[in-house]
Design a protein around this motif. Structure first.
Motif, PDB file in Angstrom:
ATOM      1  N   VAL A 133       0.801  -1.263  -0.071  1.00 48.14           N
ATOM      2  CA  VAL A 133      -0.255  -0.210  -0.025  1.00 48.14           C
ATOM      3  C   VAL A 133       0.945   1.153   0.032  1.00 48.14           C
ATOM      4  O   VAL A 133       0.678   2.398  -0.910  1.00 48.14           O
ATOM      5  CB  VAL A 133      -0.803   0.002   1.445  1.00 48.14           C
ATOM      6  CG1 VAL A 133      -1.901   1.195   1.284  1.00 48.14           C
ATOM      7  CG2 VAL A 133      -2.018  -0.932   1.144  1.00 48.14           C
ATOM      8  N   GLU A 134       1.856   1.307   0.908  1.00 47.31           N
ATOM      9  CA  GLU A 134       2.919   2.560   0.915  1.00 47.31           C
ATOM     10  C   GLU A 134       3.421   2.749  -0.493  1.00 47.31           C
ATOM     11  O   GLU A 134       3.649   3.727  -0.820  1.00 47.31           O
ATOM     12  CB  GLU A 134       3.838   2.107   1.877  1.00 47.31           C
ATOM     13  CG  GLU A 134       3.420   2.364   3.295  1.00 47.31           C
ATOM     14  CD  GLU A 134       4.353   1.713   4.339  1.00 47.31           C
ATOM     15  OE1 GLU A 134       4.309   2.218   5.374  1.00 47.31           O
ATOM     16  OE2 GLU A 134       5.342   1.122   3.964  1.00 47.31           O
TER      17      GLU A 134
ATOM     18  N   SER B 124      -6.554   7.211   6.130  1.00 45.39           N
ATOM     19  CA  SER B 124      -5.454   6.190   5.686  1.00 45.39           C
ATOM     20  C   SER B 124      -4.329   7.140   5.334  1.00 45.39           C
ATOM     21  O   SER B 124      -4.307   8.228   4.742  1.00 45.39           O
ATOM     22  CB  SER B 124      -6.168   5.104   4.446  1.00 45.39           C
ATOM     23  OG  SER B 124      -6.092   6.088   3.446  1.00 45.39           O
ATOM     24  N   PRO B 125      -3.170   6.281   4.901  1.00 47.71           N
ATOM     25  CA  PRO B 125      -2.037   7.094   4.507  1.00 47.71           C
ATOM     26  C   PRO B 125      -2.365   7.526   2.944  1.00 47.71           C
ATOM     27  O   PRO B 125      -1.402   8.162   2.349  1.00 47.71           O
ATOM     28  CB  PRO B 125      -0.794   5.934   4.604  1.00 47.71           C
ATOM     29  CG  PRO B 125      -1.569   4.734   4.636  1.00 47.71           C
ATOM     30  CD  PRO B 125      -2.611   5.011   5.243  1.00 47.71           C
ATOM     31  N   MET B 126      -3.213   7.075   2.160  1.00 50.67           N
ATOM     32  CA  MET B 126      -3.381   7.212   0.700  1.00 50.67           C
ATOM     33  C   MET B 126      -3.604   8.693   0.637  1.00 50.67           C
ATOM     34  O   MET B 126      -4.274   9.300   1.415  1.00 50.67           O
ATOM     35  CB  MET B 126      -4.638   6.568   0.314  1.00 50.67           C
ATOM     36  CG  MET B 126      -4.403   4.789   0.533  1.00 50.67           C
ATOM     37  SD  MET B 126      -2.995   4.180   0.062  1.00 50.67           S
ATOM     38  CE  MET B 126      -3.665   3.684  -1.710  1.00 50.67           C
TER      39      MET B 126
ATOM     40  N   LYS C  57       5.653  -6.507   2.783  1.00 46.87           N
ATOM     41  CA  LYS C  57       4.093  -6.938   3.380  1.00 46.87           C
ATOM     42  C   LYS C  57       2.945  -6.432   2.648  1.00 46.87           C
ATOM     43  O   LYS C  57       3.215  -5.499   1.796  1.00 46.87           O
ATOM     44  CB  LYS C  57       4.207  -6.499   4.920  1.00 46.87           C
ATOM     45  CG  LYS C  57       4.396  -4.972   5.172  1.00 46.87           C
ATOM     46  CD  LYS C  57       4.753  -4.602   6.589  1.00 46.87           C
ATOM     47  CE  LYS C  57       4.951  -3.243   6.742  1.00 46.87           C
ATOM     48  NZ  LYS C  57       5.189  -2.986   8.248  1.00 46.87           N
ATOM     49  N   ALA C  58       1.881  -6.688   2.848  1.00 40.30           N
ATOM     50  CA  ALA C  58       0.768  -6.306   2.008  1.00 40.30           C
ATOM     51  C   ALA C  58       0.150  -4.801   2.616  1.00 40.30           C
ATOM     52  O   ALA C  58       0.144  -3.784   1.596  1.00 40.30           O
ATOM     53  CB  ALA C  58      -0.400  -7.260   2.176  1.00 40.30           C
ATOM     54  N   GLY C  59      -0.019  -4.708   3.785  1.00 39.47           N
ATOM     55  CA  GLY C  59      -0.788  -3.236   4.309  1.00 39.47           C
ATOM     56  C   GLY C  59      -2.083  -3.723   4.261  1.00 39.47           C
ATOM     57  O   GLY C  59      -2.579  -4.915   4.251  1.00 39.47           O
ATOM     58  N   ASP C  60      -2.917  -2.631   4.393  1.00 42.36           N
ATOM     59  CA  ASP C  60      -4.435  -2.862   4.558  1.00 42.36           C
ATOM     60  C   ASP C  60      -5.051  -3.328   3.280  1.00 42.36           C
ATOM     61  O   ASP C  60      -5.109  -2.673   2.294  1.00 42.36           O
ATOM     62  CB  ASP C  60      -5.072  -1.283   4.838  1.00 42.36           C
ATOM     63  CG  ASP C  60      -6.293  -1.604   5.305  1.00 42.36           C
ATOM     64  OD1 ASP C  60      -7.158  -1.756   4.298  1.00 42.36           O
ATOM     65  OD2 ASP C  60      -6.729  -1.180   6.380  1.00 42.36           O
ATOM     66  N   GLN C  61      -5.878  -4.614   3.474  1.00 38.45           N
ATOM     67  CA  GLN C  61      -6.419  -5.312   2.324  1.00 38.45           C
ATOM     68  C   GLN C  61      -7.513  -4.562   1.624  1.00 38.45           C
ATOM     69  O   GLN C  61      -7.742  -4.498   0.513  1.00 38.45           O
ATOM     70  CB  GLN C  61      -6.907  -6.702   2.768  1.00 38.45           C
ATOM     71  CG  GLN C  61      -5.817  -7.593   2.959  1.00 38.45           C
ATOM     72  CD  GLN C  61      -6.271  -9.025   3.145  1.00 38.45           C
ATOM     73  OE1 GLN C  61      -6.397  -9.244   4.366  1.00 38.45           O
ATOM     74  NE2 GLN C  61      -6.539  -9.843   1.985  1.00 38.45           N
ATOM     75  N   ALA C  62      -8.322  -3.764   2.598  1.00 37.57           N
ATOM     76  CA  ALA C  62      -9.394  -2.975   2.100  1.00 37.57           C
ATOM     77  C   ALA C  62      -8.940  -1.731   1.140  1.00 37.57           C
ATOM     78  O   ALA C  62      -9.509  -1.526  -0.173  1.00 37.57           O
ATOM     79  CB  ALA C  62     -10.163  -2.263   3.140  1.00 37.57           C
TER      80      ALA C  62
END
Length: 361
Positions: free
Chosen positions: A13-14, A46-48, A67-72
């Motif tokens: 996600v990052e 969220s960091p987005m 790692k993945a991060g937040d799946q949503a």
């Protein structure tokens, strides 16, 4: 001291937030050029950023992802993504990888090459997260063959599988075949026994293309019936830089009923011949092959090669003649050797010089 998040690695996600932000990846109108996704109210905080412009093909290699991060958030921003390149990252947990893939419903191509996956275990429930993938690249991951087999069982429409540089010297067979696989790319391993290659035929009955260059295959040991049964659909094979050293093994390539394309460069058998001799002898030995080492075999080239083949074996003892020789003699007759004609320009001449009553050579 580096911040904790750097020590722990970066999340998927990052990375997409950084790489595909409007500043780095401007939005362009038109099909296939990218999309604008606006986060829902539920993702506040969220960091987005407010908007991300993601194409359907995401290239995130060498980004330090572990790692993945937040799946949503992955699901919100990657619903349209079809291809994902995660090569050369630090992914070493199949559970984290499955979080990413399960959140991308249209994913068809996945590249995990050069992630440190040696010794990691893949649970069946995690493997189901890859079920929509059609092309899977696992080069230089050193994953176990059991993990490969689990993935092929859980991916019902897998078409292409890349397993290069994984140090395989043997493979285990599976009672569950993968009937959809058409291309297996398994170069730069240590497969030397034909019995291991036969397992590919059992596991992948629809195999169309087998690329296993830079292995140590020494011979093709089965008879025509077994080869035809194991590889009924194989159309193309690459055996570059293998250890084949007998013409009998080249003849056995004719046992593959649909074989049309062959690559056979860098094998010990051909080292003693010139480039022209190699190509002529190979073409003559393989009457059904239409592409040799990447080049089309024309009808005229085949006829020249077959005539060359007959003349090449004219002085060979009867008991040592290859089987192909007799069929070509039936086709063309027993040809005479070509006349040796020297077309080089003459560089010396005798000249008589007449001067008055004298003649000199």
């Amino acid at each position: 001291m580096e911040p904790p998040e750097d020590r722990e690695g970066r999340s998927f996600v990052e990375v997409i937030n950084e790489k595909y932000s409007p500043e780095n990846f401007p939005y362009r109108r038109g099909p296939g050029m990218g999309v604008v996704v606006v986060p829902t109210a539920g993702l506040q905080g969220s960091p987005m950023k407010d908007r991300l412009n993601l194409p359907s093909v995401l290239v995130l290699n060498n980004c330090g992802i572990s790692k993945a991060g937040d799946q949503a958030e992955i699901a919100a921003f990657c619903a349209h993504v079809m291809e994902l390149d995660l090569s050369h990252n630090n992914l070493q947990d199949w559970h984290e990888i499955s979080k990413i893939t399960s959140s991308i419903p249209n994913l068809e191509f996945l590249n995990l090459s050069s992630n440190p996956l040696a010794g990691t275990s893949l649970e069946p429930q995690c493997a189901e997260a890859f079920s929509r993938v059609r092309r899977l690249v696992l080069n230089n991951t050193q994953i176990s063959w059991d993990t490969v087999m689990l993935l092929t069982q859980k991916i019902p429409e897998l078409e292409e599988l890349f397993l290069c540089l994984n140090e395989y010297s043997s493979v285990s067979s599976s009672s569950v075949a993968c009937p959809t696989l058409r291309l297996l790319h398994i170069t730069d391993n240590s497969l030397h026994d034909w019995a291991e290659v036969c397992k590919f035929g059992s596991m992948f009955p629809s195999l169309d293309t087998l690329i296993m260059a830079n292995n140590n295959l020494a011979s093709i040991q089965d008879n025509k019936d077994i080869v035809a049964r194991l590889f009924p659909n194989l159309r193309s094979i690459n055996l570059n830089n293998s250890d084949l050293n007998r013409w009998e093994d080249i003849e056995k390539l004719n046992f593959f009923p649909k074989l049309e394309e062959v690559r056979l460069q860098g094998i010990p058998l051909l080292q003693a011949y010139t480039n022209a001799e190699r190509r002529n002898l190979m073409i003559a030995q393989l009457p059904s092959v239409s592409h040799l080492n990447g080049s089309v075999v024309t009808d005229s080239e085949r006829e020249d090669a077959e005539r060359f083949f007959i003349r090449h074996y004219l002085d060979c003892p009867e008991k040592e003649l290859p089987y192909r020789y007799h069929s070509l003699v039936t086709k063309y007759g027993k040809l005479e050797p070509l006349a040796e004609i020297d077309l080089r320009p003459r560089c010396r001449a005798q000249v008589k010089v007449h001067y008055e009553e004298k003649v000199e050579q």
